[in-house]
Design a protein around this motif. Structure first.
Motif, short mmCIF file in Angstrom:
data_model
loop_
_atom_site.label_atom_id
_atom_site.label_comp_id
_atom_site.label_asym_id
_atom_site.label_seq_id
_atom_site.Cartn_x
_atom_site.Cartn_y
_atom_site.Cartn_z
N LEU A 39 0.83 -1.22 0.00
CA LEU A 39 0.00 0.00 0.00
C LEU A 39 0.86 1.26 0.00
O LEU A 39 0.53 2.24 -0.67
CB LEU A 39 -0.95 -0.01 1.20
N ARG A 40 1.98 1.23 0.71
CA ARG A 40 2.90 2.37 0.70
C ARG A 40 3.47 2.60 -0.70
O ARG A 40 3.71 3.73 -1.10
CB ARG A 40 4.03 2.16 1.70
N LYS A 41 3.69 1.52 -1.41
CA LYS A 41 4.20 1.62 -2.79
C LYS A 41 3.16 2.30 -3.69
O LYS A 41 3.50 3.08 -4.57
CB LYS A 41 4.54 0.23 -3.32
N LEU A 42 1.88 2.02 -3.43
CA LEU A 42 0.81 2.61 -4.22
C LEU A 42 0.48 4.04 -3.80
O LEU A 42 0.00 4.82 -4.60
CB LEU A 42 -0.45 1.75 -4.11
N VAL A 56 -5.94 4.89 0.57
CA VAL A 56 -5.03 4.41 -0.48
C VAL A 56 -5.62 3.16 -1.14
O VAL A 56 -5.59 3.02 -2.37
CB VAL A 56 -3.62 4.13 0.08
N PHE A 57 -6.17 2.26 -0.35
CA PHE A 57 -6.79 1.06 -0.92
C PHE A 57 -7.91 1.47 -1.87
O PHE A 57 -7.97 0.99 -3.00
CB PHE A 57 -7.34 0.16 0.19
N ASP A 58 -8.79 2.34 -1.42
CA ASP A 58 -9.94 2.73 -2.23
C ASP A 58 -9.52 3.45 -3.52
O ASP A 58 -10.09 3.20 -4.59
CB ASP A 58 -10.89 3.62 -1.43
N ARG A 59 -8.52 4.31 -3.44
CA ARG A 59 -8.06 5.04 -4.62
C ARG A 59 -7.36 4.12 -5.63
O ARG A 59 -7.31 4.44 -6.82
CB ARG A 59 -7.12 6.18 -4.24
N ASN A 60 -6.85 2.99 -5.15
CA ASN A 60 -6.13 2.06 -6.01
C ASN A 60 -6.84 0.72 -6.16
O ASN A 60 -6.23 -0.29 -6.53
CB ASN A 60 -4.72 1.84 -5.45
N ARG A 61 -8.12 0.71 -5.87
CA ARG A 61 -8.89 -0.55 -5.87
C ARG A 61 -8.74 -1.32 -7.18
O ARG A 61 -8.48 -2.53 -7.18
CB ARG A 61 -10.36 -0.28 -5.59
N ASP A 62 -8.86 -0.66 -8.33
CA ASP A 62 -8.78 -1.38 -9.61
C ASP A 62 -7.42 -2.05 -9.78
O ASP A 62 -7.34 -3.21 -10.21
CB ASP A 62 -9.05 -0.44 -10.78
N THR A 63 -6.35 -1.35 -9.44
CA THR A 63 -5.00 -1.91 -9.53
C THR A 63 -4.84 -3.09 -8.59
O THR A 63 -4.26 -4.13 -8.95
CB THR A 63 -3.96 -0.82 -9.21
N ILE A 64 -5.36 -2.95 -7.37
CA ILE A 64 -5.25 -4.02 -6.37
C ILE A 64 -6.05 -5.25 -6.79
O ILE A 64 -5.56 -6.38 -6.70
CB ILE A 64 -5.70 -3.50 -4.99
N LEU A 65 -7.25 -5.04 -7.31
CA LEU A 65 -8.07 -6.18 -7.74
C LEU A 65 -7.44 -6.89 -8.93
O LEU A 65 -7.51 -8.12 -9.03
CB LEU A 65 -9.49 -5.73 -8.05
N LYS A 66 -6.80 -6.14 -9.81
CA LYS A 66 -6.11 -6.75 -10.94
C LYS A 66 -4.94 -7.61 -10.45
O LYS A 66 -4.74 -8.74 -10.91
CB LYS A 66 -5.61 -5.68 -11.90
N ALA A 67 -4.17 -7.10 -9.50
CA ALA A 67 -3.06 -7.87 -8.92
C ALA A 67 -3.59 -9.11 -8.21
O ALA A 67 -2.98 -10.19 -8.29
CB ALA A 67 -2.25 -7.00 -7.96
N ALA A 68 -4.71 -8.98 -7.52
CA ALA A 68 -5.32 -10.12 -6.83
C ALA A 68 -5.76 -11.18 -7.84
O ALA A 68 -5.52 -12.38 -7.63
CB ALA A 68 -6.50 -9.66 -5.98
N ALA A 69 -6.38 -10.75 -8.92
CA ALA A 69 -6.82 -11.69 -9.95
C ALA A 69 -5.62 -12.39 -10.58
O ALA A 69 -5.67 -13.60 -10.85
CB ALA A 69 -7.64 -10.97 -11.01
N ASN A 70 -4.54 -11.67 -10.80
CA ASN A 70 -3.32 -12.28 -11.35
C ASN A 70 -2.74 -13.32 -10.39
O ASN A 70 -2.32 -14.40 -10.81
CB ASN A 70 -2.28 -11.22 -11.68
N ALA A 71 -2.70 -12.98 -9.11
CA ALA A 71 -2.19 -13.93 -8.11
C ALA A 71 -3.06 -15.18 -8.07
O ALA A 71 -2.55 -16.30 -8.01
CB ALA A 71 -2.15 -13.26 -6.73
N TYR A 72 -4.36 -15.00 -8.14
CA TYR A 72 -5.28 -16.13 -8.11
C TYR A 72 -5.14 -16.98 -9.38
O TYR A 72 -5.20 -18.21 -9.31
CB TYR A 72 -6.72 -15.64 -7.94
N ALA A 73 -4.93 -16.34 -10.51
CA ALA A 73 -4.76 -17.09 -11.77
C ALA A 73 -3.50 -17.95 -11.73
O ALA A 73 -3.48 -19.06 -12.30
CB ALA A 73 -4.71 -16.12 -12.95
N ARG A 74 -2.45 -17.46 -11.06
CA ARG A 74 -1.20 -18.23 -10.96
C ARG A 74 -1.35 -19.43 -10.03
O ARG A 74 -0.72 -20.47 -10.24
CB ARG A 74 -0.06 -17.34 -10.44
#
Length: 87
Positions: A39-42, A56-74
């Motif tokens: 979160l500090r990085k974002l 910070v989470f709310d302002r970067n929600r789309d980026t965070i959800l994309k990273a979460a989806a990528n982690a889950y896909a792996r």
């Protein structure tokens, strides 16, 4: 089915130094945590206050959800912890 995030709820966990949020894949609930360092990085310059962290989470929600989806896909596990390396 694909991973989706129908529940916008997120929670700050000071003890674990993260924000938790949840996704779902069909009937499976998937738990995600994003580390404070990620979160500090974002959002550079944030302190550890709940208000700033969740902002910070709310302002970067789309980026965070994309990273979460990528982690889950792996790795289709029921728990993932996102680190700065995921961003």
């Amino acid at each position: 089915m694909a991973l989706n995030f129908p529940n916008p709820v997120r929670s700050f966990d000071a003890g674990r130094s993260c924000v938790s949020f949840w996704g779902s894949d069909a009937s499976l609930e998937i738990t995600f945590q994003i580390e404070m360092d990620a979160l500090r990085k974002l959002g550079s310059g944030i302190d550890d206050s709940q208000a700033q962290v969740l902002d910070v989470f709310d302002r970067n929600r789309d980026t965070i959800l994309k990273a979460a989806a990528n982690a889950y896909a792996r790795h289709r596990a029921s728990y993932h912890r996102l680190t700065p390396a995921d961003f």
